[in-house]
Structure formats: structure tokens, C-alpha cells
Design an enzyme around this catalytic site. Structure first.
Site, mmCIF file in Angstrom:
data_model
loop_
_atom_site.group_PDB
_atom_site.id
_atom_site.type_symbol
_atom_site.label_atom_id
_atom_site.label_comp_id
_atom_site.label_asym_id
_atom_site.label_seq_id
_atom_site.Cartn_x
_atom_site.Cartn_y
_atom_site.Cartn_z
ATOM 1 N N TYR A 150 0.845 -1.211 0.000
ATOM 2 C CA TYR A 150 0.000 0.000 0.000
ATOM 3 C C TYR A 150 0.874 1.253 0.000
ATOM 4 O O TYR A 150 0.666 2.175 -0.787
ATOM 5 C CB TYR A 150 -0.890 -0.061 1.242
ATOM 6 C CG TYR A 150 -1.624 1.195 1.635
ATOM 7 C CD1 TYR A 150 -2.861 1.508 1.062
ATOM 8 C CD2 TYR A 150 -1.116 2.038 2.625
ATOM 9 C CE1 TYR A 150 -3.546 2.645 1.452
ATOM 10 C CE2 TYR A 150 -1.804 3.178 3.015
ATOM 11 C CZ TYR A 150 -3.022 3.471 2.431
ATOM 12 O OH TYR A 150 -3.704 4.600 2.826
ATOM 13 N N PRO A 180 -2.355 11.930 4.480
ATOM 14 C CA PRO A 180 -2.873 11.833 5.851
ATOM 15 C C PRO A 180 -2.064 10.866 6.700
ATOM 16 O O PRO A 180 -1.465 9.915 6.200
ATOM 17 C CB PRO A 180 -4.296 11.278 5.667
ATOM 18 C CG PRO A 180 -4.627 11.429 4.230
ATOM 19 C CD PRO A 180 -3.321 11.425 3.493
HETATM 20 N N1 LIG Z 1 -8.183 6.519 7.486
HETATM 21 C C1 LIG Z 1 -6.887 6.716 7.643
HETATM 22 O O1 LIG Z 1 -6.372 6.736 8.759
HETATM 23 C C2 LIG Z 1 -6.017 6.979 6.426
HETATM 24 C C3 LIG Z 1 -4.668 7.326 6.630
HETATM 25 C C4 LIG Z 1 -3.881 7.606 5.526
HETATM 26 C C5 LIG Z 1 -4.421 7.550 4.258
HETATM 27 N N2 LIG Z 1 -5.724 7.189 4.078
HETATM 28 C C6 LIG Z 1 -6.247 7.189 2.704
HETATM 29 O O2 LIG Z 1 -7.286 8.125 2.638
HETATM 30 C C7 LIG Z 1 -8.256 7.732 1.673
HETATM 31 C C8 LIG Z 1 -9.630 7.716 2.309
HETATM 32 O O3 LIG Z 1 -9.604 6.837 3.429
HETATM 33 P P1 LIG Z 1 -10.880 6.570 4.346
HETATM 34 O O4 LIG Z 1 -10.390 6.368 5.719
HETATM 35 O O5 LIG Z 1 -11.927 7.564 4.065
HETATM 36 O O6 LIG Z 1 -11.282 5.111 3.774
HETATM 37 P P2 LIG Z 1 -12.722 4.497 3.532
HETATM 38 O O7 LIG Z 1 -12.526 3.007 3.485
HETATM 39 O O8 LIG Z 1 -13.715 5.040 4.489
HETATM 40 O O9 LIG Z 1 -13.058 5.028 2.071
HETATM 41 C C9 LIG Z 1 -12.505 4.490 0.900
HETATM 42 C C10 LIG Z 1 -13.625 4.320 -0.105
HETATM 43 O O10 LIG Z 1 -13.056 3.746 -1.305
HETATM 44 C C11 LIG Z 1 -14.037 2.857 -1.810
HETATM 45 N N3 LIG Z 1 -13.424 1.839 -2.668
HETATM 46 C C12 LIG Z 1 -12.531 0.888 -2.314
HETATM 47 N N4 LIG Z 1 -12.255 0.113 -3.379
HETATM 48 C C13 LIG Z 1 -12.970 0.600 -4.420
HETATM 49 C C14 LIG Z 1 -13.109 0.226 -5.784
HETATM 50 N N5 LIG Z 1 -12.466 -0.834 -6.292
HETATM 51 N N6 LIG Z 1 -13.932 0.944 -6.572
HETATM 52 C C15 LIG Z 1 -14.612 2.008 -6.081
HETATM 53 N N7 LIG Z 1 -14.536 2.411 -4.786
HETATM 54 C C16 LIG Z 1 -13.727 1.698 -3.969
HETATM 55 C C17 LIG Z 1 -14.667 2.197 -0.607
HETATM 56 O O11 LIG Z 1 -15.948 1.653 -0.922
HETATM 57 C C18 LIG Z 1 -14.732 3.365 0.374
HETATM 58 O O12 LIG Z 1 -15.997 4.005 0.335
HETATM 59 C C19 LIG Z 1 -7.820 6.363 1.170
HETATM 60 O O13 LIG Z 1 -7.132 6.536 -0.054
HETATM 61 C C20 LIG Z 1 -6.875 5.883 2.255
HETATM 62 O O14 LIG Z 1 -5.921 4.989 1.732
HETATM 63 C C21 LIG Z 1 -6.534 6.912 5.134
#
Ligand SMILES: NC(=O)c1ccc[n+]([C@@H]2O[C@H](COP(=O)([O-])OP(=O)(O)OC[C@H]3O[C@@H](n4cnc5c(N)ncnc54)[C@H](O)[C@@H]3O)[C@@H](O)[C@H]2O)c1
Length: 246
Positions: A150, A180
Site C-alpha cells: 500500500y 494523511p
Molecule cells: N483513514 C486513515 O487513517 C487513512 C490514513 C492515511 C491515508 N488514508 C487514505 O485516505 C483515503 C480515504 O480513506 P478513508 O479512511 O476515508 O477510507 P474508507 O474506506 O472510508 O473510504 C474508501 C472508499 O473507497 C471505496 N473503494 C474501495 N475500493 C474501491 C473500488 N475498487 N472501486 C470504487 N470504490 C472503492 C470504498 O468503498 C470506500 O468508500 C484512502 O485513499 C486511504 O488509503 C486513510
């Protein structure tokens, strides 16, 4: 507020995606939502109290993604701003993973970004304007145990974003990333219930001694898509409360 045109939010059914939908709606965009999770999409539209339209798309499928972009532009108008929040991984050790898992991580966190960006960028180049933000991760800068592939895919997004920023500044198109750190999302709350010590350890590493919120992430996306950021392109901005300072 006057309409700023169409903003497309990917991963719009997720925690940060939902916060971006609400914030960009308040900013005056007509927001198009893309995600594979219909319940999440409905919830995000409700939270933003908007009449935004959503598209149910598996973004690892190039044809589905391109078709949705075409439909959005046909039905709502040209996409002026693209906020990419789609992402996914499981916390596992590289030595224990299968190549099927690697392919899925790269597909969701890197290829999906290319599939949506290509048709959107082509329209932006024709119109000689546009703004793009990718939500990546501080893992792309410093690595994270349990997220090796990742972290690599997110680093690829950062390098890709910088490269298309260089290629397209002449077309008045800006491209940036946020990175983030741990953010308070439903998934993080689940982890906290199962392993409160792990979250405590994570929080200790953050100078502010707390997790970020999806709204704080969306605020930075909003800024990077705004005219106030008109002199910023090709940057990766850590949105992690000072977790990393590089
Ligand atoms: N939450 C954290 O602590 C964190 C930290 C660093 C980075 N991130 C990044 O931030 C972004 C948002 O994270 P989040 O916490 O809101 O995650 P989340 O899981 O709540 O949201 C991600 C969304 O992507 C969608 N998704 C996944 N695979 C998919 C696909 N094949 N086609 C269409 N949609 C798809 C999911 O259905 C989900 O709604 C992500 O890119 C994540 O990697 C999150």
C-alpha cells in the site's frame, strides 16, 4: 454561492470521501460521487444535504470508470475539480501476503487513480484549466509496517501526480497530494475497540496527541482545489498533525 462547476469525488462513500463531498458542496461545486458502495454513497449525499448524483463504479475496472466519467460530463458538465480519495488495504505483513493481494492493493490504490485521471485530464487539457488532488498517505513518505505494498502504491501516486503536474502546468492545471496520517474513521474506531493499545501508540507519535478527522482532511483538499492554492502544484502535503515533517 455561485457554482464553481463540477467536482468529482472518488471513494465518495467512504469517511474522507464523504467529508470532501460535504465540504466541496459548501464551497459551491456541483459534486459527482463515485464509489462501489451504494449505501455509503447514499449516506454521503444525505450528509451533504445536496441533490448530488452518484455513480456506482468498481474503479479497478477501466471501462466502468471511463464510462462513468463520460456520463458525468454529459449529464452535469465538464469536471473542473477531481478529488481522489479511493483507497484500500489490510494490515498484514509483506512476508505473509499473496501476490493476489498485492495486485488488488495496486489496482485500488494506483491503477484506479490512472483510470479516472486519464479521461478527466484530457477534458481539462482541452479547456486549459483544472485542479486535481490525490489523498495518498504519510506511509508513502516514511513507510508503515503492515502496509508495505500500500505504501509503495501511494508513493507511486505521489510520483505520478508530480509528473502530470509538470506536464500540465502549461495547460493551467494544478495537481497535488495530501498525505494523511491516522484519521478517525469508522474503520479506525473498530480497530480501537479491538486493539485500544495500538491506537494509543499511534496517537503518542503525533505531536498534537490525537487522530485527525475526515473534516480536517477535506479542509486541505478544499484549499488545494481553491484559487488560494493557485501557485501550488506537484506538492505532497502531510495532513497528519506533524507525524512526519518531511
Ligand atoms: N483513514 C486513515 O487513517 C487513512 C490514513 C492515511 C491515508 N488514508 C487514505 O485516505 C483515503 C480515504 O480513506 P478513508 O479512511 O476515508 O477510507 P474508507 O474506506 O472510508 O473510504 C474508501 C472508499 O473507497 C471505496 N473503494 C474501495 N475500493 C474501491 C473500488 N475498487 N472501486 C470504487 N470504490 C472503492 C470504498 O468503498 C470506500 O468508500 C484512502 O485513499 C486511504 O488509503 C486513510
Amino acid at each position: 454561492m455561485t457554482s464553481k462547476g463540477v467536482a468529482l469525488v472518488t471513494g465518495a462513500g467512504g469517511a474522507m470521501g464523504s467529508a470532501c463531498v460535504a465540504r466541496l458542496t459548501r464551497d459551491g461545486y456541483k459534486v459527482a460521487l463515485m464509489d462501489k458502495n451504494e449505501d455509503g454513497l447514499k449516506e454521503s449525499v444525505k450528509k451533504a444535504s445536496s441533490d448530488s448524483k452518484y455513480w456506482i463504479v468498481d474503479q479497478t475496472n477501466e471501462t466502468e470508470t471511463r464510462t462513468a466519467v463520460q456520463e458525468i460530463e454529459d449529464q452535469l458538465g465538464p469536471i473542473e475539480a477531481l478529488a481522489n480519495t479511493v483507497g484500500w488495504c489490510e494490515g498484514t505483513k509483506f512476508a505473509d501476503e499473496s501476490s493476489d493481494y498485492w495486485h488488488k492493493v495496486v489496482a485500488v490504490n494506483y491503477l484506479a487513480e490512472l483510470y479516472v485521471t486519464h479521461p478527466v485530464l484530457k477534458g481539462m487539457i482541452e479547456r486549459e484549466r483544472g485542479k486535481i488532488v490525490y489523498i495518498t498517505s504519510d506511509a508513502a513518505k516514511i513507510g508503515t509496517g503492515g502496509e508495505a505494498v500500500y505504501a509503495g502504491a501511494k508513493a507511486a501516486v505521489c510520483a505520478f501526480a508530480k509528473s502530470i503536474a509538470r506536464e500540465n502546468a502549461r495547460h493551467n492545471i494544478r495537481v497535488n497530494c495530501t498525505a494523511p496520517g491516522a484519521t478517525e474513521t469508522p474503520l479506525m474506531r473498530e480497530v480501537e475497540q479491538q486493539n485500544p493499545e495500538m491506537i494509543k501508540r499511534m496517537v503518542k507519535l503525533v505531536p498534537f496527541r490525537r487522530l485527525g478527522t475526515p473534516e480536517e482532511q477535506a479542509d486541505v483538499v478544499s484549499f488545494l482545489l481553491s484559487d488560494d492554492a493557485r501557485w501550488i502544484t506537484g506538492q505532497v502535503i502531510s495532513t497528519s498533525g506533524g507525524l512526519t515533517m518531511c
